[in-house]
Write a protein that holds these residues in place. Structure first.
Motif, PDB file in Angstrom:
ATOM      1  N   THR A 107       0.840  -1.192   0.000  1.00  6.95           N
ATOM      2  CA  THR A 107       0.000   0.000   0.000  1.00  6.95           C
ATOM      3  C   THR A 107       0.876   1.242   0.000  1.00  6.95           C
ATOM      4  O   THR A 107       1.920   1.289   0.662  1.00  6.95           O
ATOM      5  N   ALA A 108       0.437   2.255  -0.767  1.00  5.18           N
ATOM      6  CA  ALA A 108       1.202   3.489  -0.923  1.00  5.18           C
ATOM      7  C   ALA A 108       0.244   4.671  -0.936  1.00  5.18           C
ATOM      8  O   ALA A 108      -0.963   4.513  -1.135  1.00  5.18           O
ATOM      9  N   VAL A 109       0.792   5.858  -0.729  1.00  3.27           N
ATOM     10  CA  VAL A 109       0.006   7.092  -0.792  1.00  3.27           C
ATOM     11  C   VAL A 109       0.628   8.024  -1.829  1.00  3.27           C
ATOM     12  O   VAL A 109       1.855   8.206  -1.859  1.00  3.27           O
ATOM     13  N   ALA A 110      -0.221   8.575  -2.685  1.00  4.07           N
ATOM     14  CA  ALA A 110       0.185   9.620  -3.624  1.00  4.07           C
ATOM     15  C   ALA A 110      -0.771  10.788  -3.405  1.00  4.07           C
ATOM     16  O   ALA A 110      -1.966  10.678  -3.692  1.00  4.07           O
ATOM     17  N   THR A 111      -0.266  11.879  -2.877  1.00  4.52           N
ATOM     18  CA  THR A 111      -1.121  12.980  -2.453  1.00  4.52           C
ATOM     19  C   THR A 111      -0.649  14.320  -3.003  1.00  4.52           C
ATOM     20  O   THR A 111       0.524  14.489  -3.343  1.00  4.52           O
ATOM     21  N   SER A 112      -1.578  15.274  -3.057  1.00  3.17           N
ATOM     22  CA  SER A 112      -1.227  16.635  -3.449  1.00  3.17           C
ATOM     23  C   SER A 112      -0.767  17.451  -2.249  1.00  3.17           C
ATOM     24  O   SER A 112      -0.417  18.619  -2.402  1.00  3.17           O
ATOM     25  N   LYS A 113      -0.776  16.860  -1.062  1.00  5.28           N
ATOM     26  CA  LYS A 113      -0.191  17.510   0.108  1.00  5.28           C
ATOM     27  C   LYS A 113       1.332  17.486   0.008  1.00  5.28           C
ATOM     28  O   LYS A 113       1.908  16.613  -0.638  1.00  5.28           O
ATOM     29  N   PHE A 114       1.977  18.424   0.679  1.00  6.93           N
ATOM     30  CA  PHE A 114       3.416  18.345   0.811  1.00  6.93           C
ATOM     31  C   PHE A 114       3.744  17.085   1.599  1.00  6.93           C
ATOM     32  O   PHE A 114       2.969  16.641   2.453  1.00  6.93           O
ATOM     33  N   LEU A 134       5.362   6.918   0.270  1.00  7.09           N
ATOM     34  CA  LEU A 134       4.571   8.141   0.365  1.00  7.09           C
ATOM     35  C   LEU A 134       5.155   9.154  -0.609  1.00  7.09           C
ATOM     36  O   LEU A 134       6.310   9.542  -0.492  1.00  7.09           O
ATOM     37  N   VAL A 135       4.348   9.571  -1.571  1.00 10.97           N
ATOM     38  CA  VAL A 135       4.771  10.573  -2.550  1.00 10.97           C
ATOM     39  C   VAL A 135       3.893  11.804  -2.392  1.00 10.97           C
ATOM     40  O   VAL A 135       2.665  11.733  -2.554  1.00 10.97           O
ATOM     41  N   GLY A 136       4.518  12.925  -2.035  1.00  5.33           N
ATOM     42  CA  GLY A 136       3.803  14.189  -1.881  1.00  5.33           C
ATOM     43  C   GLY A 136       4.016  15.102  -3.072  1.00  5.33           C
ATOM     44  O   GLY A 136       4.804  14.801  -3.975  1.00  5.33           O
ATOM     45  N   ALA A 137       3.320  16.236  -3.061  1.00 11.75           N
ATOM     46  CA  ALA A 137       3.402  17.166  -4.188  1.00 11.75           C
ATOM     47  C   ALA A 137       4.807  17.702  -4.389  1.00 11.75           C
ATOM     48  O   ALA A 137       5.221  17.981  -5.526  1.00 11.75           O
ATOM     49  N   ASP A 138       5.561  17.849  -3.296  1.00  9.40           N
ATOM     50  CA  ASP A 138       6.911  18.383  -3.408  1.00  9.40           C
ATOM     51  C   ASP A 138       7.954  17.307  -3.696  1.00  9.40           C
ATOM     52  O   ASP A 138       9.149  17.599  -3.793  1.00  9.40           O
ATOM     53  N   ASP A 139       7.505  16.060  -3.853  1.00 13.46           N
ATOM     54  CA  ASP A 139       8.420  14.979  -4.227  1.00 13.46           C
ATOM     55  C   ASP A 139       8.515  14.824  -5.745  1.00 13.46           C
ATOM     56  O   ASP A 139       9.313  14.018  -6.239  1.00 13.46           O
ATOM     57  N   HIS A 151       4.141   7.323 -11.446  1.00 10.96           N
ATOM     58  CA  HIS A 151       5.419   6.751 -11.855  1.00 10.96           C
ATOM     59  C   HIS A 151       6.370   6.641 -10.659  1.00 10.96           C
ATOM     60  O   HIS A 151       7.118   5.656 -10.537  1.00 10.96           O
ATOM     61  N   ALA A 152       6.341   7.650  -9.779  1.00 13.64           N
ATOM     62  CA  ALA A 152       7.230   7.641  -8.617  1.00 13.64           C
ATOM     63  C   ALA A 152       6.894   6.491  -7.677  1.00 13.64           C
ATOM     64  O   ALA A 152       7.785   5.817  -7.149  1.00 13.64           O
ATOM     65  N   VAL A 153       5.604   6.253  -7.461  1.00 13.52           N
ATOM     66  CA  VAL A 153       5.199   5.139  -6.595  1.00 13.52           C
ATOM     67  C   VAL A 153       5.627   3.810  -7.210  1.00 13.52           C
ATOM     68  O   VAL A 153       6.155   2.931  -6.525  1.00 13.52           O
ATOM     69  N   LEU A 154       5.405   3.653  -8.513  1.00 13.13           N
ATOM     70  CA  LEU A 154       5.786   2.413  -9.176  1.00 13.13           C
ATOM     71  C   LEU A 154       7.289   2.181  -9.070  1.00 13.13           C
ATOM     72  O   LEU A 154       7.740   1.062  -8.791  1.00 13.13           O
ATOM     73  N   ALA A 155       8.074   3.232  -9.270  1.00 12.96           N
ATOM     74  CA  ALA A 155       9.528   3.099  -9.204  1.00 12.96           C
ATOM     75  C   ALA A 155       9.986   2.696  -7.804  1.00 12.96           C
ATOM     76  O   ALA A 155      10.867   1.841  -7.639  1.00 12.96           O
ATOM     77  N   GLN A 156       9.375   3.302  -6.778  1.00 10.07           N
ATOM     78  CA  GLN A 156       9.793   3.015  -5.407  1.00 10.07           C
ATOM     79  C   GLN A 156       9.306   1.652  -4.917  1.00 10.07           C
ATOM     80  O   GLN A 156       9.958   1.015  -4.079  1.00 10.07           O
ATOM     81  N   SER A 157       8.172   1.209  -5.439  1.00  9.27           N
ATOM     82  CA  SER A 157       7.625  -0.077  -4.992  1.00  9.27           C
ATOM     83  C   SER A 157       8.090  -1.245  -5.845  1.00  9.27           C
ATOM     84  O   SER A 157       7.979  -2.409  -5.437  1.00  9.27           O
TER      85      SER A 157
END
Length: 223
Positions: A107-114, A134-139, A151-157
């Motif tokens: 399970t992962a989170v992709a959010t528009s929050k910092f 956890l991928v935030g808007a500033d990541d 793409h960032a979540v896929l790469a990290q997972s």
């Protein structure tokens, strides 16, 4: 084979939209700015804070009032939302996340929050340890609805797009997923209406978190 369920945060895992409206109101008050209509504020949920403040203030993102608004918002966020975090978790979320992990789905989170704000909210809600990524808007350089967050979540997972599902309550989440080649589940209990969500052509539309989990298990069967 890594299977991953990616979740938006506000309006998907945590019932924070109403508290977000209050936080924007506190930020505007601290800035000496007239409050905005709550409906207009809700319409910006799911966007990066800079873009939200730019829209609500009617100024470009590089206007000096935008970073001031973001700073005021973050200050209010710590006093308005974080103390209420546990009470804002949607029904079935802790149990559903546990079931996915028991079935071997990451399970992962992709959010528009910092990132820091998302980390703080998940921690205050007692959910942070459920998510390895956890991928935030500033990541990312381009937040949702651009596919970079996916793409960032896929790469990290280490998961392939066909082995991932995105869950969100706004079209921003669903359009990001589609652009990244990821299937999606829209939830109707958040910000956008069922008809709005349908315009982004999600794979499924769910009315509860229990339904979300059932759809994910169906889409990501054990290989």
């Amino acid at each position: 084979m890594t299977r991953v369920a990616i979740f938006d945060l506000d309006g998907t895992l945590v019932d924070s939209p109403r508290a977000i409206v209050e936080t924007f109101a506190a930020a505007f008050d601290a800035m000496g700015v007239e409050p905005r209509d709550p409906a207009d504020v809700r319409a910006t949920i799911g966007l990066p804070l800079e873009e939200a403040f730019g829209r609500l203030l009617g100024v470009p993102r590089d206007d000096a009032r935008v970073p001031e608004g973001v700073a005021r918002y973050q200050e209010a966020f710590r006093t308005v939302i974080l103390p209420r975090a546990r009470s804002l978790i949607f029904p079935g979320v802790p149990e559903g996340l546990g079931e996915l992990r028991r079935r071997g789905i990451e399970t992962a989170v992709a959010t528009s929050k910092f990132h820091a704000s998302a980390d703080a909210l998940l921690s205050a809600a007692g959910l942070r340890d459920r998510f390895a990524v956890l991928v935030g808007a500033d990541d990312v350089t381009h937040p949702k609805p651009h596919p970079e967050s996916g793409h960032a979540v896929l790469a990290q997972s280490g998961a392939e797009p066909e082995h991932a599902v995105m869950v969100g309550d706004t079209t921003h989440d669903l359009l990001m997923a589609r652009a990244a080649g990821i299937r999606s589940v829209a939830v109707t209990y958040g910000v956008h209406t069922r008809s709005e969500l349908a315009t982004a052509e999600p794979s499924h539309i769910a009315d509860s978190f229990e339904e979300v989990v059932a759809y994910i298990l169906k889409m990501l069967p054990q290989g």
